[in-house]
Design an enzyme around this catalytic site. Structure first.
Site, PDB file in Angstrom:
ATOM      1  N   ASP A 124     -38.438 -23.582-141.171  1.00  0.00           N
ATOM      2  CA  ASP A 124     -38.124 -24.957-141.577  1.00  0.00           C
ATOM      3  C   ASP A 124     -39.377 -25.701-142.041  1.00  0.00           C
ATOM      4  OD1 ASP A 124     -39.438 -25.746-139.254  1.00  0.00           O
ATOM      5  OD2 ASP A 124     -37.631 -26.297-138.171  1.00  0.00           O
ATOM      6  N   GLY A 125     -40.521 -25.369-141.445  1.00  0.00           N
ATOM      7  CA  GLY A 125     -41.764 -25.979-141.901  1.00  0.00           C
ATOM      8  C   GLY A 125     -42.113 -25.552-143.320  1.00  0.00           C
TER       9      GLY A 125
ATOM     10  N   SER B 237     -40.191 -34.916-143.522  1.00  0.00           N
ATOM     11  CA  SER B 237     -39.669 -36.194-143.029  1.00  0.00           C
ATOM     12  C   SER B 237     -40.075 -36.402-141.575  1.00  0.00           C
ATOM     13  CB  SER B 237     -38.132 -36.226-143.139  1.00  0.00           C
ATOM     14  OG  SER B 237     -37.540 -35.245-142.299  1.00  0.00           O
TER      15      SER B 237
ATOM     16  N   ASP C 233     -38.395 -27.693-129.910  1.00  0.00           N
ATOM     17  CA  ASP C 233     -39.397 -26.793-129.324  1.00  0.00           C
ATOM     18  C   ASP C 233     -39.592 -27.074-127.840  1.00  0.00           C
ATOM     19  OD1 ASP C 233     -39.853 -25.556-131.744  1.00  0.00           O
ATOM     20  OD2 ASP C 233     -41.631 -26.734-132.225  1.00  0.00           O
TER      21      ASP C 233
ATOM     22  N   ASP D  82     -38.429 -21.998-136.570  1.00  0.00           N
ATOM     23  CA  ASP D  82     -39.376 -23.107-136.500  1.00  0.00           C
ATOM     24  C   ASP D  82     -40.405 -23.001-137.620  1.00  0.00           C
ATOM     25  OD1 ASP D  82     -40.821 -25.284-135.631  1.00  0.00           O
ATOM     26  OD2 ASP D  82     -41.967 -24.147-134.160  1.00  0.00           O
TER      27      ASP D  82
ATOM     28  N   ARG E 262     -42.229 -28.007-146.863  1.00  0.00           N
ATOM     29  CA  ARG E 262     -43.333 -28.087-147.842  1.00  0.00           C
ATOM     30  C   ARG E 262     -42.893 -27.569-149.212  1.00  0.00           C
ATOM     31  NH1 ARG E 262     -45.669 -26.213-143.094  1.00  0.00           N
ATOM     32  NH2 ARG E 262     -45.541 -24.044-143.815  1.00  0.00           N
TER      33      ARG E 262
ATOM     34  N   ASP F 298     -37.967 -31.193-134.844  1.00  0.00           N
ATOM     35  CA  ASP F 298     -38.669 -29.924-134.651  1.00  0.00           C
ATOM     36  C   ASP F 298     -39.358 -29.883-133.298  1.00  0.00           C
ATOM     37  OD1 ASP F 298     -39.423 -27.394-135.733  1.00  0.00           O
ATOM     38  OD2 ASP F 298     -41.441 -28.157-135.995  1.00  0.00           O
TER      39      ASP F 298
END
Length: 229
Positions: A60-61, A71, A82, A57, A65, A78
């Site tokens: 991917d963030g 997107s 979660d 998690d 960036r 995401d």
């Protein structure tokens, strides 16, 4: 020429699905499916897979960036991943501890607060549900404004749930008794549980604040809408 015009938007749509952070999101979904399939037959494998999915998690963030691949679809994927993974774990915990209503209530609070936050975000025209700069609550602003603080609270929450799952017996046990006896042991596990409990408590407080703040936004939107001629 017309076929070229039709193909271009289709290719752009496919490219968003294939963003690196979104691919990581699909991997997270797969890991969770395998983890929950094995949750009762192999607790350790389940915990490892679940935690890897949780760590992804953050990855991917960072990728979103780093590669300029942020997107709306990725943000929704995401959050849905979660919420569903945490919800499934809370449902399992509600079956192995008494009172199970504690975990069901936590599930409802988690989903309700985040859904309201997302909806209120769209009402105010914001692009990110973490944009709370206009909030008057200092804890709420500190949570979403500091990645380290938010990361600690989220990790603490998930680690606590995983520990409770790993130490749960085969029969329903009292949640309070299990947590109290674990903390009193004075072992590294006791410290980890206590450390996680603190972050968990902050996370639940944030969820309550988030739900109230988002509800206020929805109510103010209704009031302003009625006042318009």
């Amino acid at each position: 020429m017309a076929n070229v015009k039709k193909t271009a938007p289709r290719l752009r749509k496919i490219s968003v699905y294939l963003y690196i952070p979104n691919i990581i999101g699909y991997v997270r979904v797969l890991l969770n499916c395998i983890a929950f399939y094995l949750c009762f037959s192999d607790k350790r494998v389940f915990s490892v897979l679940y935690f890897i999915s949780f760590v992804c998690d953050a990855i991917d963030g960072w990728c979103a960036r780093k590669f300029n691949q942020v997107s709306t679809f990725g943000a929704v994927l995401d959050m849905v991943t979660d919420r569903i993974s945490t919800a499934c774990l809370l449902v399992i915990l509600s079956q192995v501890y008494r009172p199970g209503l504690v975990f069901v209530s936590l599930l409802a609070l988690d989903i309700g607060s985040h859904w309201l936050q997302m909806y209120s975000t769209f009402l105010t025209g914001k692009t990110n549900h973490k944009d709370v700069k206009d909030s008057t609550n200092w804890l709420f602003k500190a949570y979403y404004g500091n990645r380290m603080f938010m990361g600690y609270c989220c990790v603490a929450c998930e680690v606590l749930y995983l520990i409770l799952f790993l130490i749960a017996g085969k029969q329903s046990e009292s949640l309070v008794d299990v947590v109290a006896s674990t903390v009193r042991q004075g072992s590294p596990l006791s410290f980890l549980v206590a450390f996680s409990l603190f972050g968990w408590a902050i996370k639940q407080t944030i969820n309550v604040i988030q739900m109230k703040t988002a509800a206020d936004v929805c109510v103010l939107y209704d009031i302003e809408k009625k006042q318009k001629p």
